[in-house]
Design a protein around this motif. Structure first.
Motif, PDB file in Angstrom:
ATOM      1  N   LEU A 483       0.826  -1.205   0.000  1.00 19.84           N
ATOM      2  CA  LEU A 483       0.000   0.000   0.000  1.00 19.84           C
ATOM      3  C   LEU A 483       0.862   1.257   0.000  1.00 19.84           C
ATOM      4  O   LEU A 483       0.560   2.236  -0.699  1.00 19.84           O
ATOM      5  N   LYS A 484       1.957   1.260   0.742  1.00 23.43           N
ATOM      6  CA  LYS A 484       2.854   2.410   0.758  1.00 23.43           C
ATOM      7  C   LYS A 484       3.437   2.658  -0.631  1.00 23.43           C
ATOM      8  O   LYS A 484       3.518   3.808  -1.092  1.00 23.43           O
ATOM      9  N   ARG A 485       3.842   1.581  -1.304  1.00 25.19           N
ATOM     10  CA  ARG A 485       4.417   1.725  -2.650  1.00 25.19           C
ATOM     11  C   ARG A 485       3.390   2.250  -3.644  1.00 25.19           C
ATOM     12  O   ARG A 485       3.750   2.948  -4.600  1.00 25.19           O
ATOM     13  N   LEU A 486       2.135   1.911  -3.424  1.00 24.02           N
ATOM     14  CA  LEU A 486       1.068   2.344  -4.334  1.00 24.02           C
ATOM     15  C   LEU A 486       0.464   3.685  -3.924  1.00 24.02           C
ATOM     16  O   LEU A 486      -0.495   4.142  -4.548  1.00 24.02           O
ATOM     17  N   SER A 487       1.014   4.294  -2.873  1.00 21.65           N
ATOM     18  CA  SER A 487       0.482   5.554  -2.328  1.00 21.65           C
ATOM     19  C   SER A 487      -0.947   5.392  -1.839  1.00 21.65           C
ATOM     20  O   SER A 487      -1.754   6.321  -1.889  1.00 21.65           O
ATOM     21  N   MET A 488      -1.255   4.196  -1.373  1.00 15.54           N
ATOM     22  CA  MET A 488      -2.571   3.911  -0.800  1.00 15.54           C
ATOM     23  C   MET A 488      -2.456   3.812   0.718  1.00 15.54           C
ATOM     24  O   MET A 488      -1.362   3.794   1.285  1.00 15.54           O
ATOM     25  N   ALA A 489      -3.602   3.754   1.358  1.00 13.03           N
ATOM     26  CA  ALA A 489      -3.668   3.562   2.804  1.00 13.03           C
ATOM     27  C   ALA A 489      -4.899   2.738   3.124  1.00 13.03           C
ATOM     28  O   ALA A 489      -5.753   2.523   2.260  1.00 13.03           O
ATOM     29  N   HIS A 490      -4.984   2.254   4.370  1.00 10.47           N
ATOM     30  CA  HIS A 490      -6.194   1.541   4.780  1.00 10.47           C
ATOM     31  C   HIS A 490      -6.810   2.218   6.001  1.00 10.47           C
ATOM     32  O   HIS A 490      -6.242   3.155   6.578  1.00 10.47           O
ATOM     33  N   CYS A 491      -7.980   1.748   6.376  1.00  6.39           N
ATOM     34  CA  CYS A 491      -8.792   2.435   7.378  1.00  6.39           C
ATOM     35  C   CYS A 491      -8.273   2.271   8.795  1.00  6.39           C
ATOM     36  O   CYS A 491      -8.782   2.922   9.718  1.00  6.39           O
ATOM     37  N   PHE A 492      -7.260   1.432   9.005  1.00  6.39           N
ATOM     38  CA  PHE A 492      -6.698   1.250  10.338  1.00  6.39           C
ATOM     39  C   PHE A 492      -5.512   2.204  10.533  1.00  6.39           C
ATOM     40  O   PHE A 492      -4.352   1.791  10.562  1.00  6.39           O
ATOM     41  N   ASP A 493      -5.841   3.498  10.585  1.00  4.62           N
ATOM     42  CA  ASP A 493      -4.839   4.544  10.807  1.00  4.62           C
ATOM     43  C   ASP A 493      -3.786   4.567   9.698  1.00  4.62           C
ATOM     44  O   ASP A 493      -2.575   4.563   9.959  1.00  4.62           O
TER      45      ASP A 493
END
Length: 588
Positions: A483-493
């Motif tokens: 997710l970091k490499r894709l510039s994404m994030a998830h809902c857990f902070d």
């Protein structure tokens, strides 16, 4: 003097304008409700529109007075999006396969007794003793049936006798029950599991089901005793079961059996019918013995499971969606039955509130990912376009994803890209799916025009459990790094490792894969395959601000989370084996 006066007026007017703008910005900031009090999305949407109009009117009035244009940032409030994701879980044809959280204390006692039998008594009891207890002529009567159904003929009778005497009798019937149930040869060649899959639950031409008489399905007729079970089993196999197996005897498992030098397709069919009968007989014997010793009616408990896991499952699921999550703008649902829309009824509240969108191609396994859009937030003028095929066309992952596993929608007003997905058991497709989502939205230039939100069952596992088993399981840590490499994030902070499991479903000893059965005492082990954080809401970091304190896990159906390791899913009032994950995102 007049020039100085004009400058003073302009300065005072500018200060007044800034002061008003500050006040308006403060008023229009989204106020997040407490978790216990779901907000009214429809009124929120209207309120935002009203606030925007007020901003424009007031700012325009002030601006006219000072003859300076307002800052563009003050023309509208940030839009908040309320979303949830839930793998509602397909219907399991075996009510006993996974532990269930029932209110009836007899359930827990029964499962403890089953565990005791399988781990202790089964090592002392021979298969022959079990068969004789049911009917001393059980195998003879089964052979008579196979002759009647032409599975055993004059041409192959001698061969069948050889298989019976040199293989079945020697390797299975004389063995103890434990050795029979844990026989690696049985699992390796899909013996028992092949006929069980075909005969456990059969779709009939009228839209109903036909069941093999066995404890591990929803067979509706009660057995008076062990002998009565065998009579019903023979009748089913005579009328239905054997014909189905004969029609399917030429299959990849039979080919593998032959390549291993163990026999042809006729041998494969013969040994499977006999071993299936023995397997069902052992289960029936065990349950009636437990009932005799404990006075626990196992058939009544099975009917309780049927009510929770099958009969009332759909309406209990929809009830939670309507009652608890009817305020969400977007519902991401996975493993939805293909007849969901018709099955919930024409006047169901969910249909009135939401536009329920299925992919054009649904899952062949009757477990489809869908998206539900709240009509008050996505009005009639909103354009909805399914673009799932664009992602399937680009997917090159080593683990196959089936049609219906993923749905992708381009939605306007607001412009969103919404993806619902459920992965394979080990989560090995998840990384490739996330990568292809990122690839396609960039290639199609949708990233610049649409804000991406993904609701998914990623099937990730705690890193401590995965360890060196990365070829079989996908870890939370690996997912976070991607997710970091894709510039994404998830809902857990954003990118913190999830701390709480969303699935806790250990297998019982009342299912064919005993090597996967979990002892009650092992439920307290910390890092295990059956308990892990699997479900997420994901997004691009530069498109949304996460209100992390609004992220909630719910495995009770009332916005409450029970983290006790002995609280298993499904439960009496929670029909899925996955928790609900919900959060609020603010568009940037």
């Amino acid at each position: 003097y007049s020039g100085v006066r004009k400058q003073i007026i302009l300065i005072m007017g500018s200060c007044f304008c800034v002061k008003v703008n500050d006040e308006l910005d403060t008023q229009s900031a989204p106020l997040l409700p407490k978790v216990e009090a779901p907000h009214d999305v429809e009124n929120d949407c209207k309120s935002e529109a009203v606030r925007a109009e007020v901003n424009e009117v007031k700012i325009e009035t002030v601006a006219t007075a000072v003859r300076t244009p307002p800052p563009s940032s003050a023309t509208s409030a940030p839009r908040e999006l309320s979303v949830m994701t839930w793998n509602i879980a397909g219907i399991n044809n075996n009510p006993w396969e996974y532990y269930v959280m029932l209110d009836d204390p007899n359930y827990k006692s029964l499962m403890s007794n089953v565990e005791e039998f399988m781990t202790s008594d089964a090592q002392k009891l021979s298969v022959r003793d079990v068969l004789n207890e049911i009917d001393s002529k059980l195998l003879d009567k089964l052979l008579d049936l196979l002759r009647e159904k032409q599975v055993v003929t004059n041409a192959n009778e001698q061969r069948c006798k050889e298989v019976l005497e040199s293989d079945i009798e020697k390797n299975y019937v004389t063995a103890c029950v434990d050795a029979f149930l844990c026989n690696k040869h049985v699992g390796q060649h899909r013996l028992i599991s092949w006929p069980d899959r075909l005969l456990n639950t059969i779709d009939d031409k009228h839209g109903g089901f036909v069941y093999r008489p066995t404890p591990i399905n929803y067979y509706p007729t009660k057995f008076a005793d062990k002998a009565d079970w065998f009579a019903q089993w023979l009748a089913f196999m005579r009328d239905t079961g054997i014909d189905i197996l004969v029609n399917q005897k030429n299959n990849k498992y039979a080919d593998g059996y032959q390549k291993a030098g163990l026999g042809d397709a006729d041998d494969f069919l013969f040994i499977n019918v006999v071993l299936l009968c023995v397997f069902d007989a052992i289960l029936v014997f065990m349950l009636f013995e437990i009932e005799r010793q404990s006075n626990i009616n196992w058939q009544d408990l099975k009917m309780q499971c049927h009510k929770i896991l099958n009969k009332d499952k759909l309406m209990n699921t929809v009830g939670i969606l309507n009652r608890v999550y009817g305020d969400c703008d977007v519902l991401f649902l996975q493993e939805v039955r293909n007849n969901f829309v018709d099955a919930i009824g024409a006047d169901n509240e969910l249909k009135a509130k939401y536009q329920i969108v299925f992919p054009q191609e649904k899952s062949k396994n009757n477990q489809t990912s869908i998206v539900c859009l709240k009509k008050t937030c996505f009005g009639a003028e909103a354009k909805i376009e399914e673009v799932s095929q664009e992602f399937y066309d680009c997917y090159k992952g080593s683990v196959k994803i089936g049609k219906g596993d993923l749905i992708a929608l381009k939605v306007s007003k607001p412009n969103l890209m919404l993806v619902s997905f459920h992965g394979d058991t080990g989560g090995l497709a998840t990384a490739d799916v996330l990568s292809v989502i990122d690839e396609v939205v960039k290639e199609k230039e949708w990233r610049a025009t649409h804000k991406l939100v993904i609701g998914l069952d990623a099937n990730t596992y705690y890193d401590e459990f995965v360890g060196d088993k990365k070829d079989k399981f996908y870890s939370c840590g690996e997912c976070n790094e991607l997710l970091k490499r894709l510039s994404m994030a998830h809902c857990f902070d954003y990118d913190a490792l999830p701390q709480h499991h969303t699935s806790n479903c250990p297998r019982t000893y009342l299912q064919p894969q005993l090597n996967k059965a979990v002892k009650r005492s092992d439920m307290h082990n910390k890092f295990v395959s059956f308990r892990s954080p699997k479900d997420y809401i994901m997004f691009y970091r530069d498109q949304f601000t996460l209100n992390a304190d609004q992220t909630m896990l719910d495995n009770t159906g009332n916005k409450h989370y029970n983290g006790d390791v002995e609280y298993v899913l499904p439960a009496q009032r929670f029909p899925s084996d996955h928790a609900i994950v919900s959060t609020k995102l603010t568009m940037k």
